[in-house]
Write an enzyme that holds these catalytic residues in place. Sequence first.
Site, mmCIF file in Angstrom:
data_model
loop_
_atom_site.group_PDB
_atom_site.id
_atom_site.type_symbol
_atom_site.label_atom_id
_atom_site.label_comp_id
_atom_site.label_asym_id
_atom_site.label_seq_id
_atom_site.Cartn_x
_atom_site.Cartn_y
_atom_site.Cartn_z
ATOM 1 N N ARG A 137 -12.701 -4.216 -7.086
ATOM 2 C CA ARG A 137 -12.445 -4.829 -5.784
ATOM 3 C C ARG A 137 -13.746 -4.864 -4.994
ATOM 4 O O ARG A 137 -14.447 -3.850 -4.905
ATOM 5 C CB ARG A 137 -11.390 -3.964 -5.082
ATOM 6 C CG ARG A 137 -10.727 -4.563 -3.914
ATOM 7 C CD ARG A 137 -9.697 -3.616 -3.348
ATOM 8 N NE ARG A 137 -10.306 -2.438 -2.741
ATOM 9 C CZ ARG A 137 -9.751 -1.710 -1.769
ATOM 10 N NH1 ARG A 137 -8.544 -2.037 -1.332
ATOM 11 N NH2 ARG A 137 -10.356 -0.658 -1.274
ATOM 12 N N ASP B 222 1.525 -4.535 8.898
ATOM 13 C CA ASP B 222 0.392 -3.624 8.720
ATOM 14 C C ASP B 222 -0.856 -4.506 8.595
ATOM 15 O O ASP B 222 -0.986 -5.285 7.642
ATOM 16 C CB ASP B 222 0.607 -2.765 7.461
ATOM 17 C CG ASP B 222 -0.501 -1.718 7.273
ATOM 18 O OD1 ASP B 222 -1.612 -1.926 7.806
ATOM 19 O OD2 ASP B 222 -0.245 -0.716 6.591
ATOM 20 N N PHE C 87 0.856 -1.186 0.000
ATOM 21 C CA PHE C 87 0.000 0.000 0.000
ATOM 22 C C PHE C 87 0.902 1.250 0.000
ATOM 23 O O PHE C 87 1.867 1.317 0.759
ATOM 24 C CB PHE C 87 -0.927 0.002 1.223
ATOM 25 C CG PHE C 87 -1.933 1.106 1.146
ATOM 26 C CD1 PHE C 87 -3.025 1.014 0.311
ATOM 27 C CD2 PHE C 87 -1.746 2.275 1.863
ATOM 28 C CE1 PHE C 87 -3.937 2.057 0.206
ATOM 29 C CE2 PHE C 87 -2.651 3.320 1.763
ATOM 30 C CZ PHE C 87 -3.749 3.204 0.921
ATOM 31 N N TYR D 222 -10.866 2.076 10.448
ATOM 32 C CA TYR D 222 -12.092 2.404 9.695
ATOM 33 C C TYR D 222 -12.515 1.360 8.678
ATOM 34 O O TYR D 222 -13.494 1.571 7.973
ATOM 35 C CB TYR D 222 -11.945 3.769 9.008
ATOM 36 C CG TYR D 222 -10.639 3.982 8.268
ATOM 37 C CD1 TYR D 222 -10.437 3.407 7.030
ATOM 38 C CD2 TYR D 222 -9.621 4.748 8.823
ATOM 39 C CE1 TYR D 222 -9.239 3.583 6.355
ATOM 40 C CE2 TYR D 222 -8.420 4.944 8.155
ATOM 41 C CZ TYR D 222 -8.238 4.356 6.927
ATOM 42 O OH TYR D 222 -7.050 4.536 6.279
ATOM 43 N N LYS D 223 -11.786 0.239 8.571
ATOM 44 C CA LYS D 223 -12.194 -0.779 7.589
ATOM 45 C C LYS D 223 -13.062 -1.824 8.311
ATOM 46 O O LYS D 223 -14.201 -1.536 8.647
ATOM 47 C CB LYS D 223 -10.963 -1.402 6.949
ATOM 48 C CG LYS D 223 -10.077 -0.391 6.209
ATOM 49 C CD LYS D 223 -8.891 -1.104 5.578
ATOM 50 C CE LYS D 223 -7.844 -0.151 5.038
ATOM 51 N NZ LYS D 223 -8.313 0.579 3.862
#
Length: 392
Positions: free
Chosen positions: A362, A194, A124, A217-218
Amino acid sequence: MMTLDEARALDAADPFAMHRARFAIPDGVIYLDGNSLGALPRATIDTARDTVAHQWGDRLIRSWGEGWMDAPARIGAKIAALIGAKSNEVIVADSTSTNLFKLIVAGLRHDPTRTVVVSEAGNFPTDLHIAEGAVACVPGTTLNAVPRDQLADAIDDRTALVLLTHVHYKTAERFDMAAWTARAHDAGALICWDLSHSAGAVPVDLGDADCAVGCGYKFLNGGPGAPAYLMVAERHQADWANPISGWMGHAAPFAFTDPYEPGHGMERWRSGTPAMLAMNALESGIDEMAGIDMTALFAKSAALFDSLAAQGDAIGLECVSPREPASRGSHIGFRHPRAREIVDALIERGVIGDFRDPDIMRFGLTPLYLSHEDIVRAGEIIAQTVADFPRD
Ligand SMILES: Cc1ncc(COP(=O)(O)O)c(C=O)c1O
């Protein structure tokens, strides 16, 4: 391919089915983006109201002594239970990016004879960008980002820190955490994970890992821009320093002394004042995960994956995600030359997924609040939409 009747039968037997009603998912929407921004837990609406009207409005500054000051460690302990860490090894603070910076610098200072951060090319972006910034702050150190198949060879006696993202944000490929932690340690290096795309949907056991970060927040459903967390193994806590040495990480913040003295344990990894409106929303999201068996939850994710993958196969979509459940996270990626247009059209039709450059569609498979019926319905709409966008 799964039929609607089969999906409904699975939903009737789903041990997580009752969680769906706890989330405010709009009518007419099939939400396949919980791996980017988790849905709103209904309880968070009341939490946010109480935080603003009562904790802030009525209690004013007294609230710092009524749960606010302890929130980073208290919520950290709840996250620790989801990622195989000890309750005193995790604290909530700042953003994932900022926490990466703190840990990479600390990791580079751990053994000054080792000077290289090894990471994966295509990780990422923020992980690589922050690593680039961190090595620039520690003289003599460098970043070496290599393709996944060259990682093992890149880890050697110059490696200070291996920085890996457990589940890849595009393909959902998952690293074998225990094996890569052992690989780093065999070379005498530290490892930082991560967990942004895994915690809350995929079983995580940090085991012997040295440190980790992740976002709120995911799959943790903490709300847009929720505070992030970081983990430092107990064995390093006394020696490692937070390079962003702010007053909230001081041993005695309210002594207001000039010299910095690091706080005990994870307290030193705080930098500034916690954002309490966001902290309380995050805690509310994490409370939705309390007591959940992550292995059972991921088994549901795997069934959702198989259902959508079969639909993709039936219409000739190239799936970029591993078929073997243990090798992937909780989303599925398909490659298509017109992926961007298809994703836009799907959103118009109520199926919210996302596009990742250059050609990936996705779809997040959040097992806590998606049903098997959702996935069958989404698969049908995806099939119709893909048919509307011929390849040439
Ligand atoms: C692996 C990973 N790390 C970090 C982030 C984001 O970092 P931040 O919370 O600082 O924006 C994301 C966001 O999608 C991510 O997927």
